[in-house]
Design a protein around this motif. Structure first.
Motif, short mmCIF file in Angstrom:
data_model
loop_
_atom_site.label_atom_id
_atom_site.label_comp_id
_atom_site.label_asym_id
_atom_site.label_seq_id
_atom_site.Cartn_x
_atom_site.Cartn_y
_atom_site.Cartn_z
N LEU A 1 0.86 -1.18 0.00
CA LEU A 1 0.00 0.00 0.00
C LEU A 1 0.90 1.23 0.00
CD1 LEU A 1 -2.86 1.17 0.16
CD2 LEU A 1 -2.69 1.03 2.66
N TYR A 2 0.71 2.08 -1.00
CA TYR A 2 1.57 3.26 -1.18
C TYR A 2 0.71 4.50 -1.32
CZ TYR A 2 4.66 6.58 -3.56
OH TYR A 2 5.38 7.70 -3.92
N ASP A 3 1.06 5.54 -0.57
CA ASP A 3 0.35 6.81 -0.64
C ASP A 3 1.40 7.92 -0.70
OD1 ASP A 3 -1.13 9.12 -0.31
OD2 ASP A 3 -2.48 8.27 1.18
N SER A 4 1.56 8.50 -1.87
CA SER A 4 2.60 9.51 -2.05
C SER A 4 2.35 10.77 -1.22
CB SER A 4 2.72 9.89 -3.52
OG SER A 4 1.50 10.48 -3.99
N SER A 5 1.08 11.02 -0.84
CA SER A 5 0.79 12.21 -0.04
C SER A 5 1.23 12.05 1.41
CB SER A 5 -0.71 12.52 -0.08
OG SER A 5 -1.46 11.51 0.57
N LYS A 6 1.42 10.80 1.86
CA LYS A 6 1.87 10.54 3.23
C LYS A 6 3.38 10.35 3.30
CE LYS A 6 -2.52 8.47 4.66
NZ LYS A 6 -3.21 7.24 5.13
N ASP A 7 3.92 9.56 2.38
CA ASP A 7 5.37 9.33 2.33
C ASP A 7 5.71 8.85 0.92
OD1 ASP A 7 8.03 8.56 2.54
OD2 ASP A 7 7.80 7.79 4.57
N SER A 8 6.36 9.70 0.14
CA SER A 8 6.60 9.38 -1.26
C SER A 8 7.70 8.35 -1.46
CB SER A 8 6.97 10.66 -2.04
OG SER A 8 8.19 11.20 -1.53
N ARG A 9 8.45 8.04 -0.38
CA ARG A 9 9.58 7.12 -0.54
C ARG A 9 9.36 5.77 0.12
NH1 ARG A 9 11.33 8.04 -4.72
NH2 ARG A 9 12.92 6.49 -4.20
N LYS A 10 8.23 5.59 0.84
CA LYS A 10 8.01 4.32 1.53
C LYS A 10 6.62 3.77 1.25
CE LYS A 10 11.29 4.80 5.36
NZ LYS A 10 11.47 4.76 6.83
N MET A 11 6.48 2.45 1.47
CA MET A 11 5.20 1.79 1.30
C MET A 11 5.00 0.81 2.44
SD MET A 11 6.14 -0.82 -1.82
CE MET A 11 7.52 -1.98 -1.67
N LEU A 12 3.76 0.52 2.74
CA LEU A 12 3.41 -0.50 3.73
C LEU A 12 3.37 -1.84 2.99
CD1 LEU A 12 2.48 -1.14 6.66
CD2 LEU A 12 0.13 -0.79 5.84
N ALA A 13 4.03 -2.86 3.54
CA ALA A 13 4.12 -4.12 2.81
C ALA A 13 4.24 -5.30 3.75
CB ALA A 13 5.35 -4.08 1.89
N HIS A 14 3.70 -6.42 3.33
CA HIS A 14 4.15 -7.70 3.85
C HIS A 14 4.49 -8.55 2.63
CE1 HIS A 14 0.33 -9.86 3.04
NE2 HIS A 14 -0.30 -8.85 3.60
N VAL A 15 5.65 -9.14 2.66
CA VAL A 15 6.26 -9.67 1.44
C VAL A 15 6.30 -11.18 1.36
CG1 VAL A 15 7.62 -7.60 1.04
CG2 VAL A 15 8.55 -9.41 2.49
N GLY A 16 5.58 -11.89 2.24
CA GLY A 16 5.56 -13.34 2.15
C GLY A 16 6.61 -13.99 3.02
N GLY A 17 6.55 -15.31 3.09
CA GLY A 17 7.50 -16.03 3.93
C GLY A 17 7.32 -15.66 5.39
N MET A 18 8.40 -15.70 6.16
CA MET A 18 8.33 -15.36 7.59
C MET A 18 7.92 -13.91 7.79
SD MET A 18 11.59 -17.37 9.20
CE MET A 18 11.18 -16.76 10.84
N LEU A 19 8.33 -13.06 6.82
CA LEU A 19 8.00 -11.63 6.96
C LEU A 19 6.53 -11.37 6.67
CD1 LEU A 19 11.13 -10.05 5.24
CD2 LEU A 19 10.69 -10.26 7.69
N GLY A 20 5.82 -12.34 6.07
CA GLY A 20 4.45 -12.12 5.67
C GLY A 20 3.49 -11.94 6.83
N VAL A 21 3.88 -12.34 8.04
CA VAL A 21 2.99 -12.20 9.18
C VAL A 21 3.07 -10.81 9.78
CG1 VAL A 21 3.09 -14.65 9.72
CG2 VAL A 21 4.74 -13.11 10.78
N VAL A 22 4.03 -10.02 9.34
CA VAL A 22 4.23 -8.68 9.89
C VAL A 22 4.23 -7.67 8.75
CG1 VAL A 22 5.77 -7.17 11.18
CG2 VAL A 22 5.61 -9.60 11.79
N SER A 23 3.49 -6.59 8.92
CA SER A 23 3.50 -5.51 7.94
C SER A 23 4.57 -4.50 8.32
CB SER A 23 2.13 -4.83 7.87
OG SER A 23 1.15 -5.75 7.46
N MET A 24 5.28 -4.01 7.31
CA MET A 24 6.40 -3.11 7.57
C MET A 24 6.34 -1.94 6.59
SD MET A 24 9.46 -5.92 7.75
CE MET A 24 9.08 -6.40 6.06
#
Length: 293
Positions: free
Chosen positions: A143-166
């Motif tokens: 999830l990306y919103d350039s009006s909030k932060d143009s350089r970052k996105m909220l993501a969970h990328v699968g595998g062990m990291l998929g249980v946590v959004s970063m």
């Protein structure tokens, strides 16, 4: 009586021939007349003509000869124009896409495409993307919103990291390990921008700006205008060769394929469906119950 019967039969033949010609040339006219008329138009007039013919479904009903005459007569700017106008008039939309790409030059093109569901708003640029089942990286979301932060996105990328959004950089190591593009590059608009940028490079170098080839492509019972551009090399061009399919029923690019300097495909994208509509108020809300953030 025999003469009357003969005249009726002759009239029937004439009507049959007339109907056949009309079915082959629905309001567009013979192919050679089309070629002459379009060649005499300025690019802006060609764009208007192509947009109107597409919206009236005349292109979808045209014969192959008519379509080839049209494609061979249009300037590149006119070919892109209906899609560009559609995007300018479409503030938000959602689509399903299939994507295969070589992230690194040494990679092979994946056999299995990523199947992605994407919601996009242009102003401010806001994107939600989900990797669908039956595809590579199924279950991931960003999830990306350039009006909030143009350089970052909220993501969970699968595998062990998929249980946590970063919150991760859109061009950081995690994102770049999966694609040569950022989340900002999803959608028909980015593809159009690449085509236009390469066209401008050709124009600046006084190279021909018309396609290298055009033809009619078929998939199932549908036809598309297949347009190919051969460029001097990449860089500075995005690709050595770009091939795309223009939909004849609506102003959309349905497929785009890019080849490197060795002639190998490094990217292949298909838009399975595109729905232009007003999205729900929570379409870009991480708390949307459809999402897993």
């Amino acid at each position: 009586m025999k003469q009357m019967t003969w005249l009726v039969g002759l009239l029937g033949i004439a009507l049959h021939v007339s109907a056949a010609l009309a079915a082959d040339e629905p309001g567009l006219g013979p192919a050679e007349d089309l070629r002459s008329r379009l060649a005499a138009m300025q690019p802006a007039a060609q764009c208007d003509w192509l947009s109107q013919s597409m919206s009236r479904q005349q292109l979808a009903k045209a014969s192959d000869a008519q379509l080839l005459a049209i494609l061979q007569s249009l300037e590149s700017g006119a070919l892109f124009c209906p899609v560009k106008r559609m995007l300018e008039q479409t503030p938000e939309y959602e689509f399903l896409m299939l994507r295969r790409e070589r992230v690194r030059l040494t990679d092979s093109l994946p056999d299995m495409p990523e199947r992605m569901f994407v919601r996009m708003r242009h102003e401010p640029l806001t994107v939600y993307a989900r990797w669908e089942n039956n595809g590579a990286r199924a279950g991931q979301e960003v999830l990306y919103d350039s009006s909030k932060d143009s350089r970052k996105m909220l993501a969970h990328v699968g595998g062990m990291l998929g249980v946590v959004s970063m919150n991760v950089p859109i061009d950081g190591a995690v994102a770049r390990s999966q694609s040569r593009h950022t989340v900002r590059d999803l959608g028909v608009g980015f593809i159009l921008s690449l085509l236009e940028a390469d066209l401008e490079r050709r124009r600046a170098q006084n190279l021909p700006t018309r396609p290298s080839s055009v033809k009619i492509a078929r998939e199932g019972n549908k036809r598309y205008a297949e347009v190919v551009y051969d460029n001097p090399g990449s860089p500075p061009y995005y690709s050595r060769q770009t091939r795309f399919w223009l939909d004849l029923r609506e102003p959309l690019i349905r497929m785009v394929e890019s080849r490197d300097n060795d002639g190998d495909v490094f990217e292949h994208i298909v838009f399975e469906s595109v729905e232009r509509k007003k999205l729900a108020p929570n379409a870009f809300d991480a708390k949307n119950p459809e999402y897993r953030f």
